[in-house]
Design an enzyme around this catalytic site. Structure first.
Site, PDB file in Angstrom:
ATOM      1  N   ARG A  35       7.819  -2.009   3.555  1.00 22.19           N
ATOM      2  CA  ARG A  35       6.778  -2.338   2.570  1.00 22.19           C
ATOM      3  C   ARG A  35       7.207  -1.898   1.163  1.00 22.19           C
ATOM      4  NH1 ARG A  35       1.776  -4.263   4.483  1.00 22.19           N
ATOM      5  NH2 ARG A  35       0.837  -3.991   2.449  1.00 22.19           N
ATOM      6  N   GLN A  44      -7.475   0.576  -3.097  1.00 18.12           N
ATOM      7  CA  GLN A  44      -7.099   1.061  -1.762  1.00 18.12           C
ATOM      8  C   GLN A  44      -5.602   0.868  -1.562  1.00 18.12           C
ATOM      9  OE1 GLN A  44     -10.258  -0.475   1.267  1.00 18.12           O
ATOM     10  NE2 GLN A  44     -10.413  -1.748  -0.542  1.00 18.12           N
ATOM     11  N   HIS A  71      -6.008   5.661  -1.273  1.00 19.84           N
ATOM     12  CA  HIS A  71      -5.201   5.794  -0.052  1.00 19.84           C
ATOM     13  C   HIS A  71      -3.777   6.271  -0.326  1.00 19.84           C
ATOM     14  CE1 HIS A  71      -8.101   2.834   2.199  1.00 19.84           C
ATOM     15  NE2 HIS A  71      -8.588   4.052   2.077  1.00 19.84           N
ATOM     16  N   CYS A 109       6.620  16.228   2.909  1.00 14.82           N
ATOM     17  CA  CYS A 109       7.017  16.750   4.221  1.00 14.82           C
ATOM     18  C   CYS A 109       5.835  16.707   5.188  1.00 14.82           C
ATOM     19  CB  CYS A 109       7.524  18.178   4.063  1.00 14.82           C
ATOM     20  SG  CYS A 109       7.945  18.918   5.645  1.00 14.82           S
ATOM     21  N   CYS A 169       5.426  20.928   5.982  1.00  8.19           N
ATOM     22  CA  CYS A 169       5.001  21.909   4.965  1.00  8.19           C
ATOM     23  C   CYS A 169       4.312  21.257   3.771  1.00  8.19           C
ATOM     24  CB  CYS A 169       6.182  22.763   4.506  1.00  8.19           C
ATOM     25  SG  CYS A 169       7.322  21.910   3.391  1.00  8.19           S
ATOM     26  N   ASN A 189     -12.618 -13.287  -3.419  1.00 10.00           N
ATOM     27  CA  ASN A 189     -11.915 -13.330  -2.138  1.00 10.00           C
ATOM     28  C   ASN A 189     -11.884 -14.795  -1.694  1.00 10.00           C
ATOM     29  OD1 ASN A 189     -11.322 -12.911   0.742  1.00 10.00           O
ATOM     30  ND2 ASN A 189     -11.927 -10.787   0.382  1.00 10.00           N
ATOM     31  N   ALA A 218      -7.420 -14.279  -6.021  1.00 14.83           N
ATOM     32  CA  ALA A 218      -7.651 -13.403  -7.180  1.00 14.83           C
ATOM     33  C   ALA A 218      -6.831 -13.839  -8.398  1.00 14.83           C
ATOM     34  CB  ALA A 218      -7.311 -11.965  -6.799  1.00 14.83           C
TER      35      ALA A 218
HETATM   36  P1  OAD Z   1      -7.242  -6.269   4.440  1.00 17.31           P
HETATM   37  O1  OAD Z   1      -5.941  -6.792   4.907  1.00 17.31           O
HETATM   38  O2  OAD Z   1      -8.175  -5.696   5.452  1.00 17.31           O
HETATM   39  O3  OAD Z   1      -8.045  -7.419   3.689  1.00 17.31           O
HETATM   40  C1  OAD Z   1      -7.447  -8.210   2.706  1.00 17.31           C
HETATM   41  C2  OAD Z   1      -8.516  -9.089   2.098  1.00 17.31           C
HETATM   42  O4  OAD Z   1      -7.903  -9.813   1.039  1.00 17.31           O
HETATM   43  C3  OAD Z   1      -9.125 -10.118   3.043  1.00 17.31           C
HETATM   44  O5  OAD Z   1     -10.551 -10.092   2.886  1.00 17.31           O
HETATM   45  C4  OAD Z   1      -8.558 -11.449   2.566  1.00 17.31           C
HETATM   46  O6  OAD Z   1      -9.475 -12.530   2.746  1.00 17.31           O
HETATM   47  C5  OAD Z   1      -8.361 -11.148   1.093  1.00 17.31           C
HETATM   48  N1  OAD Z   1      -7.332 -11.971   0.418  1.00 17.31           N
HETATM   49  C6  OAD Z   1      -6.224 -12.550   0.935  1.00 17.31           C
HETATM   50  N2  OAD Z   1      -5.534 -13.199  -0.023  1.00 17.31           N
HETATM   51  C7  OAD Z   1      -6.214 -13.017  -1.186  1.00 17.31           C
HETATM   52  C8  OAD Z   1      -6.029 -13.441  -2.531  1.00 17.31           C
HETATM   53  N3  OAD Z   1      -4.974 -14.173  -2.901  1.00 17.31           N
HETATM   54  N4  OAD Z   1      -6.949 -13.072  -3.450  1.00 17.31           N
HETATM   55  C9  OAD Z   1      -8.023 -12.321  -3.101  1.00 17.31           C
HETATM   56  N5  OAD Z   1      -8.250 -11.905  -1.848  1.00 17.31           N
HETATM   57  C10 OAD Z   1      -7.368 -12.227  -0.898  1.00 17.31           C
HETATM   58  O7  OAD Z   1      -6.926  -5.230   3.270  1.00 17.31           O
HETATM   59  P2  OAD Z   1      -7.833  -4.052   2.694  1.00 17.31           P
HETATM   60  O8  OAD Z   1      -9.253  -4.439   2.630  1.00 17.31           O
HETATM   61  O9  OAD Z   1      -7.163  -3.576   1.456  1.00 17.31           O
HETATM   62  O10 OAD Z   1      -5.576   1.535   4.574  1.00 17.31           O
HETATM   63  O11 OAD Z   1      -7.638  -2.963   3.811  1.00 17.31           O
HETATM   64  C11 OAD Z   1      -8.193  -1.707   3.629  1.00 17.31           C
HETATM   65  C12 OAD Z   1      -7.280  -0.644   4.155  1.00 17.31           C
HETATM   66  O12 OAD Z   1      -6.900  -0.960   5.488  1.00 17.31           O
HETATM   67  C13 OAD Z   1      -5.945  -0.523   3.459  1.00 17.31           C
HETATM   68  O13 OAD Z   1      -6.012   0.242   2.254  1.00 17.31           O
HETATM   69  C14 OAD Z   1      -5.123   0.178   4.460  1.00 17.31           C
HETATM   70  C15 OAD Z   1      -5.509  -0.605   5.685  1.00 17.31           C
HETATM   71  O14 OAD Z   1      -5.384   0.052   6.870  1.00 17.31           O
HETATM   72  C16 OAD Z   1      -4.687   2.528   4.607  1.00 17.31           C
HETATM   73  O15 OAD Z   1      -3.488   2.355   4.484  1.00 17.31           O
HETATM   74  C17 OAD Z   1      -5.323   3.870   4.805  1.00 17.31           C
END
Ligand code: OAD
Length: 256
Positions: free
Chosen positions: A71, A102, A120, A128, A131, A222, A240
């Site tokens: 990533r 996020q 996040h 680490c 530690c 979205n 977006a």
């Molecule tokens: P998700 O993968 O759950 O959701 C992504 C969202 O983006 C979906 O609702 C899609 O419909 C939308 N999407 C896709 N393409 C798009 C575009 N071009 N423009 C606008 N929207 C679009 O991602 P998050 O909601 O960020 O946590 O997920 C939340 C958390 O879950 C992340 O921060 C991560 C993950 O586990 C950690 O790493 C702790």
């Protein structure tokens, strides 16, 4: 046909305090896969949420480190898209703007946003596992895992523990002060733009609801319609990178 931009653009033009709350979807058009979309290539057989836990790291550190370095490679090679750029430009258009994300990438910062609250953590802040010491080579060029997907994490200079990604995993607490500031901003804003998030991961997902409950309006941006029965919630359905520049254009055309 009703103009779906009309009310959100008016709200934005008149807002004093704006929060932009972003998720993985805001970086999708930069080529970074979302968490709940289909993954391609190397990682398509893996469920990201199953790699994002301390237990997964303990069970198979090379697989988890390899996933995050993959990533990080994508992010390093990516560029901010039109949505990141519009969000950065918005700072000059409204009296107060706070970006709460996020995302663990740095695309908001590279587009020019300052003071971004990363709920996040960050891909560029490994530390680490044992530690907690930060890893000095954080800014180094990421190493891409080979076709076997595995990559051995580097070792801590202080205790020889394994270096882990600087992100918040499932089962871990969010950085307290960052989270408190994000909640405060959300509870005091007039308008919150929720961009590219599925709203499934707590506690971050409470942020738009908190803003609504405090009397703000919320606009969801979205490609999927976001369900909300609240009166002050609006949808701008689309990518977006297309919606954000258009929203700014509608809100501020005519202003200098
Ligand atoms: P998700 O993968 O759950 O959701 C992504 C969202 O983006 C979906 O609702 C899609 O419909 C939308 N999407 C896709 N393409 C798009 C575009 N071009 N423009 C606008 N929207 C679009 O991602 P998050 O909601 O960020 O946590 O997920 C939340 C958390 O879950 C992340 O921060 C991560 C993950 O586990 C950690 O790493 C702790």
């Amino acid at each position: 046909m009703t103009d779906t931009y009309h009310i959100p653009a008016q709200l934005l033009a008149n807002a004093n305090r704006v929060v932009v709350f972003t998720g993985a979807g805001v970086s999708a058009e930069s080529g970074i896969p979302t968490f709940r979309g289909r993954l391609s290539g190397l990682w398509e057989r893996f469920e990201p949420s199953q790699l994002a836990t301390p237990d997964a790291f303990m069970a198979d550190p090379e697989l988890v480190w390899g996933w995050y370095e993959w990533r990080r490679t994508l992010v390093c090679n990516a560029k901010p898209n039109a949505a990141h750029i519009a969000i950065a430009e918005l700072a000059a258009r409204v009296p107060r703007l706070t970006v709460v994300t996020q995302n663990v990438d740095d695309l908001h910062e590279r587009a020019g946003s300052a003071g971004v609250l990363h709920l996040h953590g960050s891909l560029n802040a490994p530390r680490c596992f044992d530690c907690g010491a930060s890893f000095p080579d954080a800014a180094m060029k990421p190493q891409e895992p080979d076709a076997g997907r595995r990559l051995a994490p580097p070792r801590c200079q202080h205790c020889s523990g394994m270096i882990r990604p600087g992100v918040v995993w499932f089962g871990e607490s969010l950085p307290e002060q960052v989270f408190a500031r994000a909640f405060e901003e959300a509870s005091q804003c007039d308008l919150l733009l929720s961009i590219g998030t599925s709203g499934l991961v707590q506690p971050a997902a409470q942020i738009p609801a908190l803003a609504l409950a405090a009397g703000a309006s919320v606009v969801h941006i979205n490609p999927e319609n976001v369900e909300s029965r609240m009166q002050n919630a609006y949808n701008l359905t689309g990518a977006a990178g297309e919606v954000m520049p258009e929203l700014l254009r509608r809100a501020f055309s005519g202003s200098p």
